[in-house]
Write an enzyme that holds these catalytic residues in place. Structure first.
Site, mmCIF file in Angstrom:
data_model
loop_
_atom_site.group_PDB
_atom_site.id
_atom_site.type_symbol
_atom_site.label_atom_id
_atom_site.label_comp_id
_atom_site.label_asym_id
_atom_site.label_seq_id
_atom_site.Cartn_x
_atom_site.Cartn_y
_atom_site.Cartn_z
ATOM 1 N N GLU A 110 0.741 -1.143 -0.026
ATOM 2 C CA GLU A 110 0.140 0.008 0.118
ATOM 3 C C GLU A 110 0.859 1.196 0.105
ATOM 4 O O GLU A 110 1.975 1.128 0.594
ATOM 5 C CB GLU A 110 -0.936 0.014 1.413
ATOM 6 N N CYS A 162 3.387 8.454 1.348
ATOM 7 C CA CYS A 162 3.870 7.665 2.351
ATOM 8 C C CYS A 162 3.959 6.259 1.446
ATOM 9 O O CYS A 162 3.150 5.744 1.113
ATOM 10 C CB CYS A 162 3.004 7.343 3.512
ATOM 11 N N CYS A 196 6.519 -6.769 7.190
ATOM 12 C CA CYS A 196 7.639 -6.586 7.983
ATOM 13 C C CYS A 196 7.943 -7.572 8.990
ATOM 14 O O CYS A 196 7.129 -8.343 9.509
ATOM 15 C CB CYS A 196 7.376 -5.374 8.548
ATOM 16 N N CYS A 240 6.649 -5.344 15.624
ATOM 17 C CA CYS A 240 6.405 -4.357 16.822
ATOM 18 C C CYS A 240 4.903 -4.781 17.033
ATOM 19 O O CYS A 240 4.064 -4.951 16.248
ATOM 20 C CB CYS A 240 6.478 -2.807 16.115
ATOM 21 N N CYS A 243 1.702 -2.647 15.367
ATOM 22 C CA CYS A 243 1.825 -2.402 14.228
ATOM 23 C C CYS A 243 0.941 -3.516 13.466
ATOM 24 O O CYS A 243 1.462 -4.489 13.515
ATOM 25 C CB CYS A 243 3.108 -2.040 13.688
ATOM 26 N N CYS A 270 -1.414 5.691 9.992
ATOM 27 C CA CYS A 270 0.091 5.135 10.336
ATOM 28 C C CYS A 270 -0.211 3.948 11.080
ATOM 29 O O CYS A 270 -1.058 3.704 11.977
ATOM 30 C CB CYS A 270 0.831 5.872 11.430
#
Ligand code: SAH
Ligand code: SF4
Length: 368
Positions: A94, A107, A114, A118, A121, A341
């Site tokens: 995205e 962005c 990933c 974390c 996230c 975010c």
């Protein structure tokens, strides 16, 4: 069998020069090619009309300009736009466009998923699929600039790029660096270093490497003021603890004449948002080239956190500001389309991972 063609989109100046030299032509044509691709956004080599027919024919045989397919576009009520691109079978990334009066920010993603895991996230929750290539990274900027209307001053829509989409850019160093080189090139997008921000959760050795090779603006996902808490929120901290991370940050800033580093701090209710945490943060950042950016937590399916209340965020911010720390709170954009975010590709990757039967990949599998 079909011979793989080199995708010109992800080639920097020296790579295109090498291609041209191989074809028996002089290197200066490389600059013309970069301009055709990244300033005029053509996809057909035949349209490069200031190159000879012979060179165009030869280029066509060995190279191409190939963009990932767009799967969907969502536009938020605040104008934020989220694009989903196909990155191979069952994989997608995205990209988010955030319009503001004085700038247009893109962005971008650097990895499919990933590995850093974390705990707050959505991308981390989905695990890691693969690194994006330089062409897949730069194609996000190419796509935005070529499809959005130009700004009132006639310049392209995108004035700023932030590596704050899916993935950890410093875990895909080589391809990210090459894409940045193309962003900064006057023959391509011509963005200044200040307008390209790389956000990292803290792969310390690569922060120093970045500073040696390409000193763009740096944002660091701090999120906790002590190792005990940061180990839980940002597990890469177990390998690169806060003191090492901050040492690397201050050296980075020094190499850029003490330009500020932005520290991102997601505000998690009762986890990292008390006044004790504010005091610890103060001790880490006071008298340093640091700006603190508080980010209200954006929720996603399967998350166990709540955002701090706006009152608590204000209290936290005011206390630190009065003590002399530069603090801002990030305005949440595009949350009605899951583009804020930390929300990126949650749904997409859930689908991808269940199809592939994969589990989350942990930090030990981190690809450098
Ligand atoms: N991997 C890089 C860049 C991508 S994340 C990094 O971690 O810095 C971009 C920013 O969004 C980071 O500061 C990240 O910590 C933050 N973020 C992640 N999940 C979030 C969430 N659910 N709510 C708010 N911010 C989040
Ligand atoms: Fe990866 Fe950044 Fe999300 Fe952490 S916050 S899991 S490093 S994308």
């Amino acid at each position: 069998m079909k011979k793989d063609k080199k995708n010109l989109l992800g080639c920097n100046l020296s790579e295109i020069e090498a291609i041209i030299a191989d074809l028996g032509y002089r290197k200066f044509h490389a600059k013309q090619i970069l301009k055709w691709v990244h300033k005029r956004y053509i996809t057909d080599i035949a349209e490069m009309t200031d190159l000879s027919n012979d060179l165009r024919d030869k280029l066509n045989k060995s190279t191409e300009i190939e963009l990932p397919a767009l799967i969907s576009e969502d536009v938020s009520k605040d104008g934020t736009t989220k694009w989903l691109f196909n990155s191979g079978i069952g994989q997608a990334i995205e990209t988010v466009y955030i319009p503001e009066t004085d700038r247009g920010t893109l962005c971008i993603s650097s990895q499919v998923g990933c590995a850093l895991d974390c705990s707050f996230c959505a991308t981390g929750h989905q695990g890691f699929n693969r690194n994006l290539n330089a062409d897949e990274i730069i194609s996000q900027l190419y796509f935005a600039n070529s499809s959005l209307p130009r700004r009132n001053n006639g310049l392209p829509a995108i004035t700023n790029v932030v590596f704050m989409g899916m993935g950890e850019p410093l875990a895909n160093f080589k391809h990210v660096l090459k894409a940045i080189e193309i962003m900064l090139s006057d023959h391509a997008y011509g963005l200044s270093r200040r307008r390209v921000t790389l956000s990292t959760s803290g792969i310390v050795p690569n922060i120093s490497q970045l500073s040696d090779q390409c000193n763009v603006s740096l944002a660091v996902s701090l999120h906790a003021p002590n190792d005990e808490l940061r180990n839980k929120l940002v597990p890469i901290n177990k390998i690169h603890p806060i003191s090492d991370l901050l040492d690397a940050c201050w050296s980075y800033a020094k190499q850029q004449s003490n330009r500020y580093i932005t520290f991102e701090y997601v505000m998690l209710k009762d986890v990292n948002d008390t006044m004790n945490h504010a005091r610890e943060l103060y001790r880490l950042l006071i008298n340093k080239p640091a700006k603190l950016n508080l980010i209200p937590f954006n929720t996603f399916d399967g998350s166990n956190y709540k955002s701090s209340s706006s009152n608590q965020i204000k209290k936290f911010q005011t206390w630190l500001r009065e003590k002399g720390i530069i603090v801002t709170t990030r305005k949440t954009r595009g949350d009605d389309i899951d583009a804020a975010c930390g929300q990126l590709a949650g749904k997409v990757n859930n689908r991808v991972l269940s199809r592939l039967g994969k589990k989350s990949v942990k930090t030990s599998n981190l690809q450098q």
